[in-house]
Design a protein around this motif. Structure first.
Motif, PDB file in Angstrom:
ATOM      1  N   ILE A  32       5.829  36.311  19.226  1.00  0.00           N
ATOM      2  CA  ILE A  32       5.473  34.968  19.686  1.00  0.00           C
ATOM      3  C   ILE A  32       6.363  34.611  20.873  1.00  0.00           C
ATOM      4  CG2 ILE A  32       4.566  34.130  17.496  1.00  0.00           C
ATOM      5  CD1 ILE A  32       7.196  32.870  16.891  1.00  0.00           C
ATOM      6  N   SER A  33       5.941  33.655  21.636  1.00  0.00           N
ATOM      7  CA  SER A  33       6.718  33.293  22.822  1.00  0.00           C
ATOM      8  C   SER A  33       7.974  32.531  22.407  1.00  0.00           C
ATOM      9  CB  SER A  33       5.879  32.452  23.780  1.00  0.00           C
ATOM     10  OG  SER A  33       5.641  31.173  23.244  1.00  0.00           O
ATOM     11  N   SER A  35       9.189  30.117  24.006  1.00  0.00           N
ATOM     12  CA  SER A  35       8.960  28.683  24.208  1.00  0.00           C
ATOM     13  C   SER A  35       8.366  28.025  22.962  1.00  0.00           C
ATOM     14  CB  SER A  35       8.070  28.436  25.425  1.00  0.00           C
ATOM     15  OG  SER A  35       6.791  28.985  25.237  1.00  0.00           O
ATOM     16  N   THR A  36       7.596  28.777  22.192  1.00  0.00           N
ATOM     17  CA  THR A  36       7.017  28.243  20.955  1.00  0.00           C
ATOM     18  C   THR A  36       8.119  27.889  19.965  1.00  0.00           C
ATOM     19  OG1 THR A  36       4.972  29.489  21.244  1.00  0.00           O
ATOM     20  CG2 THR A  36       5.482  28.749  19.013  1.00  0.00           C
ATOM     21  N   SER A  39      10.648  25.178  21.532  1.00  0.00           N
ATOM     22  CA  SER A  39      10.109  23.811  21.522  1.00  0.00           C
ATOM     23  C   SER A  39      10.242  23.170  20.147  1.00  0.00           C
ATOM     24  CB  SER A  39       8.645  23.810  21.948  1.00  0.00           C
ATOM     25  OG  SER A  39       8.528  24.189  23.283  1.00  0.00           O
ATOM     26  N   CYS A  45       8.609  19.735  19.976  1.00  0.00           N
ATOM     27  CA  CYS A  45       7.415  19.856  19.144  1.00  0.00           C
ATOM     28  C   CYS A  45       7.828  19.429  17.730  1.00  0.00           C
ATOM     29  CB  CYS A  45       6.982  21.313  19.151  1.00  0.00           C
ATOM     30  SG  CYS A  45       5.247  21.573  19.012  1.00  0.00           S
ATOM     31  N   ILE A  48       5.472  23.161  13.286  1.00  0.00           N
ATOM     32  CA  ILE A  48       5.223  24.574  13.563  1.00  0.00           C
ATOM     33  C   ILE A  48       4.029  24.977  12.699  1.00  0.00           C
ATOM     34  CG2 ILE A  48       6.849  25.355  11.797  1.00  0.00           C
ATOM     35  CD1 ILE A  48       7.626  27.639  13.708  1.00  0.00           C
ATOM     36  N   THR A  52       2.456  30.669  12.939  1.00  0.00           N
ATOM     37  CA  THR A  52       3.678  30.954  13.694  1.00  0.00           C
ATOM     38  C   THR A  52       4.830  31.252  12.748  1.00  0.00           C
ATOM     39  OG1 THR A  52       2.954  29.565  15.538  1.00  0.00           O
ATOM     40  CG2 THR A  52       5.315  30.027  15.383  1.00  0.00           C
TER      41      THR A  52
END
Length: 100
Positions: A32-33, A35-36, A39, A45, A48, A52
């Motif tokens: 996964i990135s 940034s995910t 964040s 964010c 989740i 993810t």
């Protein structure tokens, strides 16, 4: 008292620490990135996705059950277990089967 969201954030950080890797490397291992995860951990964010979180677990070599089977979640596990048992006490209590 710690919130569930903060417990999940802390658990992700702890998983990286236990493997002596950065959260960035954990993201790469999980497919996964960064940034995910970043964040979510940094509060940009609020939540989740389960998908993810599953990828984070897979990247750490654990399952979702092991992720949540951590002292960080003891308060929540006890609270929701009691709540579930109270609400569903008679839901599966037929033919001598008990689901709770």
């Amino acid at each position: 008292m710690i919130t569930l969201t903060n417990a999940v954030k802390q658990r992700i950080i702890n998983l990286a620490d236990m493997q002596n890797i950065t959260v960035h490397k954990l993201a790469l291992n999980s497919g996964i990135s960064y940034s995910t995860i970043s964040s979510f951990i940094n509060g940009k964010c609020d939540s989740i996705t389960l998908t993810t979180l599953l990828h984070v677990c897979e990247g750490s070599g654990i399952g979702l059950k092991e992720f949540f089977d951590d002292p960080l979640f003891d308060t929540f596990n006890k609270k929701y277990k009691k709540k579930f048992r109270r609400k569903n006490k008679n839901a599966c209590n037929y033919a001598s089967f008990k689901c709770y």
